[in-house]
Motif scaffolding. Structure first.
Motif, mmCIF file in Angstrom:
data_model
loop_
_atom_site.group_PDB
_atom_site.id
_atom_site.type_symbol
_atom_site.label_atom_id
_atom_site.label_comp_id
_atom_site.label_asym_id
_atom_site.label_seq_id
_atom_site.Cartn_x
_atom_site.Cartn_y
_atom_site.Cartn_z
ATOM 1 N N PRO A 85 81.781 23.118 3.645
ATOM 2 C CA PRO A 85 82.373 24.061 4.614
ATOM 3 C C PRO A 85 81.529 24.126 5.887
ATOM 4 O O PRO A 85 80.301 24.118 5.836
ATOM 5 C CB PRO A 85 82.368 25.392 3.865
ATOM 6 N N GLU A 86 82.208 24.160 7.042
ATOM 7 C CA GLU A 86 81.480 24.222 8.318
ATOM 8 C C GLU A 86 80.647 25.492 8.424
ATOM 9 O O GLU A 86 79.564 25.501 9.014
ATOM 10 C CB GLU A 86 82.479 24.138 9.465
ATOM 11 N N LYS A 87 81.150 26.573 7.819
ATOM 12 C CA LYS A 87 80.440 27.855 7.862
ATOM 13 C C LYS A 87 80.700 28.583 6.558
ATOM 14 O O LYS A 87 81.795 28.518 6.008
ATOM 15 C CB LYS A 87 80.902 28.700 9.036
ATOM 16 N N GLN A 88 79.674 29.266 6.047
ATOM 17 C CA GLN A 88 79.832 30.048 4.820
ATOM 18 C C GLN A 88 78.907 31.246 4.890
ATOM 19 O O GLN A 88 77.733 31.113 5.279
ATOM 20 C CB GLN A 88 79.518 29.199 3.594
ATOM 21 N N HIS A 89 79.416 32.439 4.511
ATOM 22 C CA HIS A 89 78.632 33.670 4.557
ATOM 23 C C HIS A 89 78.036 33.898 5.953
ATOM 24 O O HIS A 89 76.853 34.261 6.095
ATOM 25 C CB HIS A 89 77.504 33.634 3.509
ATOM 26 N N ASP A 90 78.877 33.648 6.965
ATOM 27 C CA ASP A 90 78.464 33.826 8.368
ATOM 28 C C ASP A 90 77.286 32.939 8.760
ATOM 29 O O ASP A 90 76.583 33.208 9.741
ATOM 30 C CB ASP A 90 78.107 35.303 8.655
ATOM 31 N N SER B 226 76.287 28.958 9.644
ATOM 32 C CA SER B 226 76.746 27.598 9.911
ATOM 33 C C SER B 226 75.991 26.629 9.007
ATOM 34 O O SER B 226 74.762 26.735 8.851
ATOM 35 C CB SER B 226 76.511 27.230 11.378
ATOM 36 N N THR B 227 76.722 25.693 8.403
ATOM 37 C CA THR B 227 76.124 24.758 7.445
ATOM 38 C C THR B 227 75.448 23.604 8.175
ATOM 39 O O THR B 227 76.033 22.976 9.067
ATOM 40 C CB THR B 227 77.185 24.186 6.494
ATOM 41 N N ASN C 235 71.508 23.936 4.120
ATOM 42 C CA ASN C 235 70.781 25.192 4.274
ATOM 43 C C ASN C 235 71.459 26.368 3.575
ATOM 44 O O ASN C 235 70.953 27.494 3.602
ATOM 45 C CB ASN C 235 70.625 25.521 5.762
ATOM 46 N N GLN C 236 72.612 26.099 2.933
ATOM 47 C CA GLN C 236 73.318 27.163 2.231
ATOM 48 C C GLN C 236 72.668 27.441 0.873
ATOM 49 O O GLN C 236 72.052 26.544 0.278
ATOM 50 C CB GLN C 236 74.788 26.770 2.016
ATOM 51 N N HIS D 118 74.076 19.130 -3.835
ATOM 52 C CA HIS D 118 75.235 18.654 -4.568
ATOM 53 C C HIS D 118 75.120 17.154 -4.798
ATOM 54 O O HIS D 118 74.665 16.414 -3.927
ATOM 55 C CB HIS D 118 76.525 18.993 -3.809
ATOM 56 N N THR D 119 75.558 16.713 -5.988
ATOM 57 C CA THR D 119 75.408 15.315 -6.404
ATOM 58 C C THR D 119 76.760 14.714 -6.742
ATOM 59 O O THR D 119 77.634 15.406 -7.282
ATOM 60 C CB THR D 119 74.484 15.215 -7.644
ATOM 61 N N ALA D 120 76.914 13.427 -6.436
ATOM 62 C CA ALA D 120 78.154 12.719 -6.777
ATOM 63 C C ALA D 120 78.382 12.760 -8.278
ATOM 64 O O ALA D 120 77.447 12.598 -9.069
ATOM 65 C CB ALA D 120 78.080 11.274 -6.310
ATOM 66 N N ASN D 121 79.626 12.981 -8.681
ATOM 67 C CA ASN D 121 79.964 13.026 -10.099
ATOM 68 C C ASN D 121 81.322 12.342 -10.316
ATOM 69 O O ASN D 121 82.340 12.852 -9.866
ATOM 70 C CB ASN D 121 80.030 14.473 -10.575
ATOM 71 N N PRO D 122 81.383 11.187 -10.983
ATOM 72 C CA PRO D 122 80.217 10.479 -11.501
ATOM 73 C C PRO D 122 79.555 9.654 -10.410
ATOM 74 O O PRO D 122 80.081 9.529 -9.302
ATOM 75 C CB PRO D 122 80.839 9.566 -12.564
ATOM 76 N N GLY D 123 78.395 9.058 -10.735
ATOM 77 C CA GLY D 123 77.753 8.141 -9.808
ATOM 78 C C GLY D 123 78.442 6.786 -9.853
ATOM 79 O O GLY D 123 79.529 6.631 -10.409
ATOM 80 N N VAL D 124 77.793 5.803 -9.256
ATOM 81 C CA VAL D 124 78.346 4.451 -9.213
ATOM 82 C C VAL D 124 77.530 3.555 -10.136
ATOM 83 O O VAL D 124 76.323 3.386 -9.943
ATOM 84 C CB VAL D 124 78.337 3.890 -7.781
ATOM 85 N N ALA D 125 78.194 2.995 -11.165
ATOM 86 C CA ALA D 125 77.527 2.109 -12.123
ATOM 87 C C ALA D 125 77.555 0.690 -11.568
ATOM 88 O O ALA D 125 78.615 0.095 -11.414
ATOM 89 C CB ALA D 125 78.211 2.171 -13.476
#
Length: 439
Positions: free
Chosen positions: A246-251, A253-254, A324-325, A330-337
């Motif tokens: 999200p560009e902004k969360q809880h007032d 900016s991300t 900064n939120q 956050h991690t890719a799920n699943p990764g790349v085998a």
């Protein structure tokens, strides 16, 4: 080990005619060889005329296994001496599972016992994942290498993750326990029996999901272009993932603070950035495109490039970004085998003087190019040829022509004319003159 005796008595006074099989049942791995033996006796005044082994089939006359087309070139009798015989079957197939009996004929008698011989079961390997093949990190996962019957000699098992051996996995038990399971454990697993590492089971995919909740909606996601990638050793591979936030969360900016690729974690379970991993020094680059924002959501694509691929690079590649939120990792799920494989020329079958070759890459069905004595011949999945004793053959994946497989030379009686067919091209070599014609 059970002792199974078959008797037929009394044709010559107190003399005994009999056949005994020291092993009643056998369980052997597909692709290996087996020796089935027996001892036999007959009256001393009778002359032994013939002996042979046969595959028992109900309501069928027995026939010598060496003349059976199903066993052509695979059945032999390496031990043939008075009172003892051995049947050896090579390159075992599941269809070889059957009961095998021995018979002999003397000047007075032909052995026709209706009692059982040795029952052979030929089994492959397969991987079973418990509780399921898709789990959440932190769970306990057990992988079991299963056969259809208990193998003899209680063999040790070896496990492979993404085509590479799992460190310390060789064990008399047929299980690999991952407790707790982590993101680094995701990938394709197979197993083999010690001394037969080339006879692996089909792969089973283990998917490990991250326990992190992405803010209760789909505003935070990481998606990769593919969950499985296969490349040839020595080539270059690009792996891409796109992350959304999200560009902004809880007032607030991300701001994206960090992006990284990793295959393993340190002692504190922190990802080890591939850019600082000594195993990849000078061979990896990471780049990210421009940030694109539509409405209240932003996304960005990042790409990992690995050059001069090695088989040890086979692993699950995970991508993670940090913002900064609060809870903003956050991690890719699943990764790349990623699976890195060598090319290998194999003989798929023989037909008289003709040899049929296949280019084995373990990467599905990529376009294959063939070379005859170092010269380009054409593109095809397989190659049929009358092979001269000095000929050599190699293959490559289209686009990576410099990465040939090892050359294979096949020694056969020299032929004055060798005809090579690939797709719709025929190359005929007569003496030192070579012609190429469109068919």
């Amino acid at each position: 080990m059970a002792l199974f005796l078959i008797y037929f008595s009394g044709l010559q006074g107190n003399s005994c005619t009999r056949v005994s099989y020291p092993t009643r049942t056998m369980c052997v791995l597909q692709g290996t060889s087996v020796n089935i033996s027996c001892t036999y006796s007959h009256p001393p005044d009778a002359t032994l005329n013939s002996t042979y082994w046969f595959k028992w089939r109900a309501n069928q006359e027995p026939s010598d296994l060496q003349s059976d087309s199903e066993y052509e070139g695979r059945a032999e009798y390496p031990v043939e001496e008075t009172g003892r015989s051995t049947l050896r079957i090579t390159d075992l197939r599941v269809t070889d599972s059957a009961e095998y009996r021995f018979t002999f004929k003397t000047s007075h008698y032909k052995w026709k016992s209706i009692l059982h011989g040795t029952t052979l079961t030929v089994t492959g390997l397969r991987v079973e994942v418990t509780p399921v093949a898709t789990v959440t990190e932190g769970q306990r996962v057990t992988l079991t290498c299963i056969t259809s019957c208990p193998l003899a000699d209680k063999p040790s098992y070896i496990w492979y993750q993404n085509n590479g051996p799992v460190t310390g996995s060789e064990n008399p038990k047929n299980q690999l326990v991952l407790d707790p399971v982590g993101l680094q454990h995701a990938g394709n697993y197979s197993c083999s029996v010690r001394n037969y590492p080339h006879l692996r089971s089909p792969e089973e995919t283990l998917t490990v999901q991250c326990t992190m909740t992405l803010q209760g909606n789909d505003d935070w996601t990481v998606t990769c272009t593919s969950s499985n990638v296969c490349s040839v050793r020595g080539s270059t591979v690009d792996i891409s993932c796109t992350f959304k936030y999200p560009e902004k969360q809880h007032d607030l900016s991300t701001t994206v603070l960090e992006t990284l690729w990793f295959t393993k974690e340190d002692r504190n379970q922190k990802p080890v950035d591939l850019l600082s991993d000594a195993d990849y020094t000078g061979r990896v680059e990471s780049s990210c495109g421009e940030i694109s924002c539509i409405g209240s959501s932003c996304n960005r694509k990042c790409t990992l490039s690995i050059t001069d691929l090695r088989q040890s690079d086979s692993a699950v590649y995970n991508f993670r970004f940090k913002t900064n939120q609060p809870g903003g990792e956050h991690t890719a799920n699943p990764g790349v085998a990623l699976t890195v494989t060598d090319l290998q020329v194999k003989v798929s079958r023989r037909d008289g003087w003709s040899i049929y070759l296949e280019c084995d890459s373990m990467c599905g069905n990529p376009p294959i190019i063939w070379y005859w004595n170092g010269q380009y011949v054409g593109q095809a999945r397989s190659y049929g040829d009358y092979i001269n004793s000095i000929d050599s053959f190699s293959c490559a994946v289209e686009g990576y022509e410099r990465l040939h497989s090892p050359s294979v030379c096949k020694s056969t009686p020299s032929l004055s004319t060798a005809t090579h067919e690939v797709n719709n091209f025929r190359v005929t070599k007569i003496g030192q003159i070579k012609y190429q014609n469109q068919l």
